[in-house]
Design an enzyme around this catalytic site. Structure first.
Site, mmCIF file in Angstrom:
data_model
loop_
_atom_site.group_PDB
_atom_site.id
_atom_site.type_symbol
_atom_site.label_atom_id
_atom_site.label_comp_id
_atom_site.label_asym_id
_atom_site.label_seq_id
_atom_site.Cartn_x
_atom_site.Cartn_y
_atom_site.Cartn_z
ATOM 1 N N SER A 24 0.827 -1.211 0.000
ATOM 2 C CA SER A 24 0.000 0.000 0.000
ATOM 3 C C SER A 24 0.856 1.253 0.000
ATOM 4 O O SER A 24 0.337 2.365 0.002
ATOM 5 C CB SER A 24 -0.932 0.006 1.212
ATOM 6 O OG SER A 24 -0.204 -0.150 2.413
ATOM 7 N N ASN A 111 -2.372 -2.363 13.141
ATOM 8 C CA ASN A 111 -3.824 -2.191 13.063
ATOM 9 C C ASN A 111 -4.300 -0.926 13.781
ATOM 10 O O ASN A 111 -5.129 -0.181 13.264
ATOM 11 C CB ASN A 111 -4.534 -3.428 13.632
ATOM 12 C CG ASN A 111 -4.228 -4.674 12.818
ATOM 13 O OD1 ASN A 111 -3.658 -4.584 11.722
ATOM 14 N ND2 ASN A 111 -4.593 -5.839 13.344
ATOM 15 N N THR A 156 -39.780 25.739 -11.405
ATOM 16 C CA THR A 156 -40.087 24.399 -10.882
ATOM 17 C C THR A 156 -40.283 23.555 -12.142
ATOM 18 O O THR A 156 -40.776 24.082 -13.152
ATOM 19 C CB THR A 156 -41.364 24.364 -10.018
ATOM 20 O OG1 THR A 156 -42.474 24.754 -10.824
ATOM 21 C CG2 THR A 156 -41.262 25.294 -8.808
ATOM 22 N N HIS A 157 -39.867 22.321 -12.100
ATOM 23 C CA HIS A 157 -39.884 21.458 -13.296
ATOM 24 C C HIS A 157 -39.063 22.086 -14.429
ATOM 25 O O HIS A 157 -39.311 21.788 -15.605
ATOM 26 C CB HIS A 157 -41.307 21.183 -13.787
ATOM 27 C CG HIS A 157 -42.251 20.758 -12.702
ATOM 28 N ND1 HIS A 157 -42.557 19.442 -12.434
ATOM 29 C CD2 HIS A 157 -42.952 21.493 -11.805
ATOM 30 C CE1 HIS A 157 -43.412 19.379 -11.416
ATOM 31 N NE2 HIS A 157 -43.662 20.628 -11.017
ATOM 32 N N SER A 278 -13.563 25.583 -28.652
ATOM 33 C CA SER A 278 -13.611 24.337 -29.402
ATOM 34 C C SER A 278 -12.562 24.416 -30.499
ATOM 35 O O SER A 278 -12.303 25.482 -31.050
ATOM 36 C CB SER A 278 -14.997 24.165 -30.014
ATOM 37 O OG SER A 278 -14.912 23.333 -31.148
ATOM 38 N N LYS A 284 -17.686 28.712 -30.102
ATOM 39 C CA LYS A 284 -18.009 28.080 -28.821
ATOM 40 C C LYS A 284 -17.207 28.609 -27.645
ATOM 41 O O LYS A 284 -16.049 28.973 -27.767
ATOM 42 C CB LYS A 284 -17.754 26.562 -28.924
ATOM 43 C CG LYS A 284 -18.654 25.882 -29.913
ATOM 44 C CD LYS A 284 -19.865 25.246 -29.270
ATOM 45 C CE LYS A 284 -19.456 24.154 -28.331
ATOM 46 N NZ LYS A 284 -20.360 23.047 -28.286
ATOM 47 N N ASN A 286 -17.055 26.891 -23.918
ATOM 48 C CA ASN A 286 -17.614 25.770 -23.157
ATOM 49 C C ASN A 286 -17.338 25.898 -21.662
ATOM 50 O O ASN A 286 -16.222 26.218 -21.270
ATOM 51 C CB ASN A 286 -17.035 24.447 -23.677
ATOM 52 C CG ASN A 286 -17.399 24.196 -25.132
ATOM 53 O OD1 ASN A 286 -18.502 24.542 -25.553
ATOM 54 N ND2 ASN A 286 -16.483 23.630 -25.891
ATOM 55 N N GLU A 291 -18.780 21.715 -15.898
ATOM 56 C CA GLU A 291 -19.085 20.328 -16.283
ATOM 57 C C GLU A 291 -18.266 19.338 -15.446
ATOM 58 O O GLU A 291 -18.750 18.274 -15.070
ATOM 59 C CB GLU A 291 -18.798 20.122 -17.776
ATOM 60 C CG GLU A 291 -19.729 20.903 -18.678
ATOM 61 C CD GLU A 291 -19.213 20.947 -20.111
ATOM 62 O OE1 GLU A 291 -19.350 19.944 -20.825
ATOM 63 O OE2 GLU A 291 -18.637 21.990 -20.504
ATOM 64 N N TYR A 318 -9.763 -6.447 12.415
ATOM 65 C CA TYR A 318 -9.132 -6.000 11.165
ATOM 66 C C TYR A 318 -9.073 -7.119 10.129
ATOM 67 O O TYR A 318 -8.809 -8.274 10.435
ATOM 68 C CB TYR A 318 -7.698 -5.510 11.459
ATOM 69 C CG TYR A 318 -6.950 -5.072 10.215
ATOM 70 C CD1 TYR A 318 -7.077 -3.782 9.732
ATOM 71 C CD2 TYR A 318 -6.143 -5.972 9.507
ATOM 72 C CE1 TYR A 318 -6.407 -3.377 8.578
ATOM 73 C CE2 TYR A 318 -5.475 -5.573 8.353
ATOM 74 C CZ TYR A 318 -5.613 -4.283 7.892
ATOM 75 O OH TYR A 318 -4.956 -3.894 6.749
ATOM 76 N N GLN A 323 -7.510 -2.256 3.772
ATOM 77 C CA GLN A 323 -6.488 -1.448 3.121
ATOM 78 C C GLN A 323 -7.086 -0.726 1.899
ATOM 79 O O GLN A 323 -6.540 0.262 1.424
ATOM 80 C CB GLN A 323 -5.326 -2.365 2.702
ATOM 81 C CG GLN A 323 -4.172 -1.650 2.049
ATOM 82 C CD GLN A 323 -2.919 -2.511 2.041
ATOM 83 O OE1 GLN A 323 -2.264 -2.677 3.063
ATOM 84 N NE2 GLN A 323 -2.588 -3.098 0.895
ATOM 85 N N LYS A 326 -8.395 3.417 1.399
ATOM 86 C CA LYS A 326 -7.623 4.655 1.249
ATOM 87 C C LYS A 326 -7.723 5.350 -0.097
ATOM 88 O O LYS A 326 -8.021 6.560 -0.155
ATOM 89 C CB LYS A 326 -6.153 4.386 1.562
ATOM 90 C CG LYS A 326 -5.940 3.988 3.011
ATOM 91 C CD LYS A 326 -4.522 3.566 3.277
ATOM 92 C CE LYS A 326 -4.439 2.803 4.585
ATOM 93 N NZ LYS A 326 -5.290 1.566 4.617
HETATM 94 N N1 ARG Z 1 -1.255 -1.283 5.213
HETATM 95 C C1 ARG Z 1 -2.222 -1.791 6.125
HETATM 96 C C2 ARG Z 1 -3.583 -1.113 5.864
HETATM 97 O O1 ARG Z 1 -3.586 -0.140 5.257
HETATM 98 C C3 ARG Z 1 -1.804 -1.526 7.523
HETATM 99 C C4 ARG Z 1 -2.375 -2.489 8.530
HETATM 100 C C5 ARG Z 1 -1.802 -3.837 8.288
HETATM 101 N N2 ARG Z 1 -2.236 -4.757 9.294
HETATM 102 C C6 ARG Z 1 -2.069 -6.086 9.176
HETATM 103 N N3 ARG Z 1 -2.529 -6.803 10.120
HETATM 104 N N4 ARG Z 1 -1.552 -6.587 8.100
HETATM 105 O O2 ARG Z 1 -4.606 -1.599 6.253
#
Ligand code: ARG
Length: 462
Positions: A24, A111, A156-157, A278, A284, A286, A291, A318, A323, A326
């Site tokens: 990650s 964790n 409205t509408h 354009s 044009k 735009n 958008e 966990y 992971q 993110k």
């Molecule tokens: N890179 C992991 C995550 O984002 C960190 C936690 C990892 N924990 C584990 N028990 N492997 O979730």
């Protein structure tokens, strides 16, 4: 080579695909500052509790500071073999400070570490979005005050309904953004508990002081249940849900800009700063920024949806699935920030065509309700009957393809003989908006007062 973090029972390195799917660091490097901040708070607590010696703690702390500097300066080499930000930082720390650096990981786990880092990151993100939203509210309220009396059609509408003012319309978005900020603030209040010390899932046998780390990291208190602490991502979901609702608001506004800038509406124009041309059609201009604000709401809603789906089947505590929390979140927060900035830019940039808006406000029999209200007020007709008579008068005008105010008194009297010339006063759009002085209504005086109230309120915010 087996992994240096858990090489004890592993004999060989992971498969290349395992490394690729597992790593990650490609995205969680963004947690570097939070990770180091959390580790420094942790080691200070370990020393205070007598779990590591003051000397080791001091070496670890200065090492962490140095790792932070290296990352900031761009001289740090991130390694995918080390999976994530937590192990990249710790590995560099041990290079710098030797085996005693390994004491940092006492009484914690990745964790609780990642749960902490993400909370800190989200908390910062909320604070910065809040400032941006405040800026957008300010820009809107300022222009709303200027255009408090500028008449335009209300729809409205998407059909002409009743005249409103441009200031009133802009202030509608100030209200929405106020609720968005409230939702972010709610999420922030609830997330402000510290998961550090929950360790892997069950807590720890070391005599740690969770109050101390919570406090030093700016949290209100430690989280109360270790299983929940490491498996909870509500703080991300709540923030993404506030972000998604906010993005929907911005998208609706952007859609109005797209409509209003068409030659057919011609209500507003945007300058070269927020439009593109354009390559083939020279005429044009735009509204790409608008958008894209509309378009980006898709990925923000998608991030919320994606994480809800990731979480829905996970048993406590966990799992590595988490992971996946993110990338979508980083993207959503970044996108929302960009959308707010673009919208703020367009609000400062647009020029309304007040004449055209005014003319459009009067077309489409937008003052028909005013006529009906007049019949109620002046002649004492029941509203339903007034509605019926007005409908007949509108038909008269529309059959002749003229406006209500262009009908003669005699014409109107064929429908309702008691109508007098006084009726013409309410058929003008200015009178129409001025008469809607009920609280929250579009009367220019109301709108001016509301714009000022917002400007004062935003100024008073700390
Ligand atoms: N890179 C992991 C995550 O984002 C960190 C936690 C990892 N924990 C584990 N028990 N492997 O979730």
């Amino acid at each position: 080579m087996s992994n240096k973090m858990w090489g004890g029972r592993f004999e060989s390195a992971p498969d290349a695909i395992m490394e690729e799917i597992n790593a990650s660091i490609g995205f969680d490097y963004r947690f570097a500052a939070q990770d180091i901040r959390g580790s420094r708070a942790h080691v200070a607590m370990l020393a205070k509790a007598g779990i590591v010696s003051p000397e080791d703690a001091a070496a670890i702390d200065s090492g962490l500071e140095q790792v932070g500097r290296e990352i900031e300066a761009g001289t740090f080499t991130f390694s995918r073999a080390l999976e994530d930000i937590h192990m990249n930082v710790e590995s560099r720390l041990s290079e710098l400070k030797g085996p005693n650096a390994g004491r940092l990981h006492t009484a914690r786990s990745r964790n609780d570490q990642v749960a902490l880092d993400f909370r800190l990151w989200i908390r910062d993100a909320i604070d910065s979005l809040d400032q941006q939203l405040k800026g957008l509210q300010w820009a809107l309220a300022e222009r709303a005050e200027v255009f408090a009396g500028a008449v335009m059609p209300g729809f409205t509408h998407l059909q002409s309904a009743q005249p409103v003012t441009l200031g009133h319309h802009l202030l509608a978005y100030v209200e929405m953004l106020g609720r968005d900020r409230g939702r972010f603030a709610d999420a922030r209040r609830r997330l402000n508990e510290c998961p550090l010390g929950a360790a892997a899932l069950a807590g720890t046998s070391f005599p740690i002081d969770r109050e101390m780390t919570a406090k030093s990291l700016g949290f209100d208190r430690p989280t109360a249940n270790s299983l929940d602490s490491v498996s909870d991502r509500d703080f991300v979901l709540e923030t993404l849900s506030a972000a998604a609702i906010c993005a929907v608001h911005l998208s609706r506004f952007a859609e109005e800009f797209v409509l209003w800038t068409t030659p057919q509406f011609g209500f507003v124009s945007l300058s070269d700063k927020f439009t593109t041309g354009s390559s083939i059609m020279p005429q044009k201009r735009n509204p790409d920024a608008a958008e894209l604000v509309r378009g980006k709401s898709g990925r923000i809603i998608g991030a919320l949806n994606g994480l809800l789906i990731v979480m829905k089947g996970l048993p406590l505590a966990y799992s590595k699935d988490m992971q996946e929390d993110k990338e979508g979140s980083f993207d959503a927060i970044h996108s929302l920030s960009l959308c707010i900035a673009a919208m703020t830019g367009m609000i400062g940039d647009f020029t309304p065509d007040l004449e055209r808006m005014h003319a459009a406000a009067g077309s489409g029999y937008a003052t028909a309700t005013d006529l009906a209200d007049w019949l109620v007020r002046t002649l004492g007709l029941p509203f339903r009957q007034a509605h019926h008579a007005t409908g007949a008068i509108v038909k008269l005008a529309s059959d002749r393809k003229i406006g209500l105010e262009d009908l003669s008194l005699a014409d109107m009297q064929t429908v309702e003989p008691r109508i007098t010339t006084a009726v013409f006063e309410v058929l003008g759009v200015e009178n129409s908006v001025a008469s809607r002085a009920s609280y929250g209504g579009t009367a220019p005086n109301n709108v001016r007062a509301q714009a000022r109230r917002w400007l004062e309120r935003l100024t008073a915010e700390t």
